[in-house]
Design a protein around this motif. Structure first.
Motif, mmCIF file in Angstrom:
data_model
loop_
_atom_site.group_PDB
_atom_site.id
_atom_site.type_symbol
_atom_site.label_atom_id
_atom_site.label_comp_id
_atom_site.label_asym_id
_atom_site.label_seq_id
_atom_site.Cartn_x
_atom_site.Cartn_y
_atom_site.Cartn_z
ATOM 1 N N MET A 117 0.715 -1.236 0.101
ATOM 2 C CA MET A 117 -0.019 -0.055 -0.037
ATOM 3 C C MET A 117 0.964 1.032 0.161
ATOM 4 S SD MET A 117 -3.013 0.993 2.512
ATOM 5 C CE MET A 117 -4.192 -0.003 2.082
ATOM 6 N N SER A 118 0.628 2.157 -0.970
ATOM 7 C CA SER A 118 1.577 3.367 -1.038
ATOM 8 C C SER A 118 1.360 4.240 0.195
ATOM 9 C CB SER A 118 1.381 4.079 -2.393
ATOM 10 O OG SER A 118 0.309 4.817 -2.270
ATOM 11 N N GLU A 119 2.523 5.135 0.128
ATOM 12 C CA GLU A 119 2.353 6.160 1.143
ATOM 13 C C GLU A 119 1.020 7.167 0.972
ATOM 14 O OE1 GLU A 119 5.809 8.368 2.096
ATOM 15 O OE2 GLU A 119 6.861 6.466 2.201
ATOM 16 N N THR A 120 0.664 7.235 -0.455
ATOM 17 C CA THR A 120 -0.374 8.195 -0.926
ATOM 18 C C THR A 120 -1.871 7.405 -0.830
ATOM 19 O OG1 THR A 120 0.010 7.822 -3.014
ATOM 20 C CG2 THR A 120 1.256 9.877 -1.907
ATOM 21 N N HIS A 121 -1.832 6.223 -0.632
ATOM 22 C CA HIS A 121 -3.078 5.666 -0.666
ATOM 23 C C HIS A 121 -4.207 6.459 0.394
ATOM 24 C CE1 HIS A 121 -5.992 2.293 0.022
ATOM 25 N NE2 HIS A 121 -5.770 2.001 -0.936
ATOM 26 N N PRO A 122 -5.359 6.523 -0.165
ATOM 27 C CA PRO A 122 -6.129 7.226 0.956
ATOM 28 C C PRO A 122 -6.370 6.676 2.363
ATOM 29 C CG PRO A 122 -7.162 7.021 -1.443
ATOM 30 C CD PRO A 122 -5.837 6.091 -1.573
ATOM 31 N N GLN A 123 -6.646 5.184 2.390
ATOM 32 C CA GLN A 123 -6.693 4.731 3.562
ATOM 33 C C GLN A 123 -5.590 5.152 4.563
ATOM 34 O OE1 GLN A 123 -7.750 0.824 2.742
ATOM 35 N NE2 GLN A 123 -9.979 1.058 2.952
ATOM 36 N N ARG A 124 -4.387 5.007 4.212
ATOM 37 C CA ARG A 124 -3.255 5.134 4.666
ATOM 38 C C ARG A 124 -2.981 6.572 5.268
ATOM 39 N NH1 ARG A 124 2.761 3.052 2.912
ATOM 40 N NH2 ARG A 124 3.861 3.985 4.571
ATOM 41 N N VAL A 125 -3.132 7.546 4.362
ATOM 42 C CA VAL A 125 -3.252 8.953 4.489
ATOM 43 C C VAL A 125 -4.150 9.187 5.728
ATOM 44 C CG1 VAL A 125 -3.751 11.197 3.642
ATOM 45 C CG2 VAL A 125 -2.336 9.347 2.293
ATOM 46 N N ALA A 126 -5.443 8.766 5.632
ATOM 47 C CA ALA A 126 -6.427 8.828 6.614
ATOM 48 C C ALA A 126 -6.107 8.541 7.872
ATOM 49 C CB ALA A 126 -7.648 8.293 6.338
ATOM 50 N N HIS A 157 11.871 11.085 14.913
ATOM 51 C CA HIS A 157 11.788 9.678 13.934
ATOM 52 C C HIS A 157 10.373 9.325 14.180
ATOM 53 C CE1 HIS A 157 13.307 6.690 11.485
ATOM 54 N NE2 HIS A 157 12.761 5.660 12.284
ATOM 55 N N GLN A 158 9.999 8.744 12.915
ATOM 56 C CA GLN A 158 8.685 8.129 12.597
ATOM 57 C C GLN A 158 8.967 6.893 11.833
ATOM 58 O OE1 GLN A 158 5.604 10.130 10.577
ATOM 59 N NE2 GLN A 158 6.877 11.768 10.380
ATOM 60 N N GLU A 159 7.865 5.893 12.309
ATOM 61 C CA GLU A 159 7.848 4.573 11.679
ATOM 62 C C GLU A 159 6.376 4.272 11.402
ATOM 63 O OE1 GLU A 159 10.079 1.734 13.950
ATOM 64 O OE2 GLU A 159 11.883 2.850 13.902
ATOM 65 N N GLU A 160 5.949 3.435 10.258
ATOM 66 C CA GLU A 160 4.616 3.323 10.070
ATOM 67 C C GLU A 160 4.473 1.622 10.050
ATOM 68 O OE1 GLU A 160 2.150 5.920 7.382
ATOM 69 O OE2 GLU A 160 3.992 6.437 6.953
ATOM 70 N N SER A 161 3.558 1.150 10.557
ATOM 71 C CA SER A 161 3.484 -0.396 10.134
ATOM 72 C C SER A 161 1.857 -0.466 10.019
ATOM 73 C CB SER A 161 3.795 -1.210 11.342
ATOM 74 O OG SER A 161 3.295 -0.903 12.584
ATOM 75 N N LEU A 195 -7.121 -1.414 4.329
ATOM 76 C CA LEU A 195 -6.207 -1.365 5.673
ATOM 77 C C LEU A 195 -6.999 -1.726 6.707
ATOM 78 C CD1 LEU A 195 -3.564 0.073 6.496
ATOM 79 C CD2 LEU A 195 -5.042 2.026 7.071
ATOM 80 N N VAL A 196 -6.583 -2.578 7.666
ATOM 81 C CA VAL A 196 -7.285 -3.348 8.614
ATOM 82 C C VAL A 196 -6.389 -3.013 9.845
ATOM 83 C CG1 VAL A 196 -8.384 -5.182 7.266
ATOM 84 C CG2 VAL A 196 -6.206 -5.561 8.253
ATOM 85 N N GLY A 197 -5.241 -2.408 9.805
ATOM 86 C CA GLY A 197 -4.563 -2.202 11.078
ATOM 87 C C GLY A 197 -3.169 -1.321 10.823
ATOM 88 N N TYR A 198 -3.230 -0.160 11.791
ATOM 89 C CA TYR A 198 -2.295 0.958 11.429
ATOM 90 C C TYR A 198 -1.741 1.225 12.708
ATOM 91 C CZ TYR A 198 -0.325 5.216 9.819
ATOM 92 O OH TYR A 198 0.701 6.201 9.884
ATOM 93 N N VAL A 199 -0.240 1.537 12.652
ATOM 94 C CA VAL A 199 0.241 1.890 13.902
ATOM 95 C C VAL A 199 1.460 2.873 13.515
ATOM 96 C CG1 VAL A 199 1.719 1.257 15.922
ATOM 97 C CG2 VAL A 199 0.024 -0.150 15.044
ATOM 98 N N LEU A 200 1.323 4.141 13.994
ATOM 99 C CA LEU A 200 2.393 4.983 13.976
ATOM 100 C C LEU A 200 3.114 5.207 14.948
ATOM 101 C CD1 LEU A 200 3.401 7.588 12.375
ATOM 102 C CD2 LEU A 200 1.755 8.888 13.532
ATOM 103 N N THR A 201 4.605 5.087 15.184
ATOM 104 C CA THR A 201 5.540 5.017 16.239
ATOM 105 C C THR A 201 6.376 6.346 15.785
ATOM 106 O OG1 THR A 201 5.497 2.717 16.389
ATOM 107 C CG2 THR A 201 7.359 4.080 17.331
ATOM 108 N N LEU A 202 6.121 7.211 17.201
ATOM 109 C CA LEU A 202 7.091 8.433 17.003
ATOM 110 C C LEU A 202 8.179 8.306 18.033
ATOM 111 C CD1 LEU A 202 4.028 10.898 16.679
ATOM 112 C CD2 LEU A 202 5.256 10.140 15.008
ATOM 113 N N PHE A 203 9.293 8.950 17.941
ATOM 114 C CA PHE A 203 10.425 8.980 19.034
ATOM 115 C C PHE A 203 10.370 10.761 19.017
ATOM 116 C CE2 PHE A 203 10.962 4.955 16.868
ATOM 117 C CZ PHE A 203 11.596 4.150 17.988
ATOM 118 N N LEU A 204 10.253 10.965 20.209
ATOM 119 C CA LEU A 204 10.045 12.280 20.174
ATOM 120 C C LEU A 204 11.326 13.113 21.357
ATOM 121 C CD1 LEU A 204 6.340 12.101 21.437
ATOM 122 C CD2 LEU A 204 7.021 12.673 19.209
#
Length: 107
Positions: free
Chosen positions: A1-10, A42-46, A54-63
């Motif tokens: 799924m691309s970074e610009t896919h509407p479900q991933r962007v949302a 830094h940020q990571e997406e899974s 898209l059935v699962g999404y996690v954004l990890t941020l290092f702050l």
């Protein structure tokens, strides 16, 4: 799924909004995280996809907070996020070249 896919962007947009609205104080001591003022180092997406959805999404941020404290923030953009304080040595180990020292509290 691309970074610009509407479900991933949302999903990412909801996770970032959750982060920006997040406020937390430590149970003991002055360590505090405010999503409006913390710097994302830094940020990571899974994510998980099933049959193109898209059935699962996690954004990890290092702050890094303005006070010099490092945190790990994980959002699945729906439930309560996971927050963990990172001691300077741990933050340095995890972030490697993305590590940024903070204030007098971080030697």
């Amino acid at each position: 799924m691309s970074e610009t896919h509407p479900q991933r962007v949302a999903a990412k947009s909801r996770a970032i909004a959750q982060f920006k609205n997040f406020r937390s104080a430590a149970l003991s001591g002055p360590v505090f995280l405010n999503g409006e003022t913390a710097e994302i180092l830094h940020q990571e997406e899974s994510y998980s996809v099933d049959e193109g959805e898209l059935v699962g999404y996690v954004l990890t941020l290092f702050l890094l907070t303005p006070e010099g404290h490092h945190f790990l923030f994980m959002s699945n953009e729906a439930d309560r996020p996971f927050l963990k304080y990172l001691a300077p040595d741990r933050a340095r180990l995890v972030l490697k070249d993305k590590y940024k020292a903070g204030g007098a509290t971080d030697a």
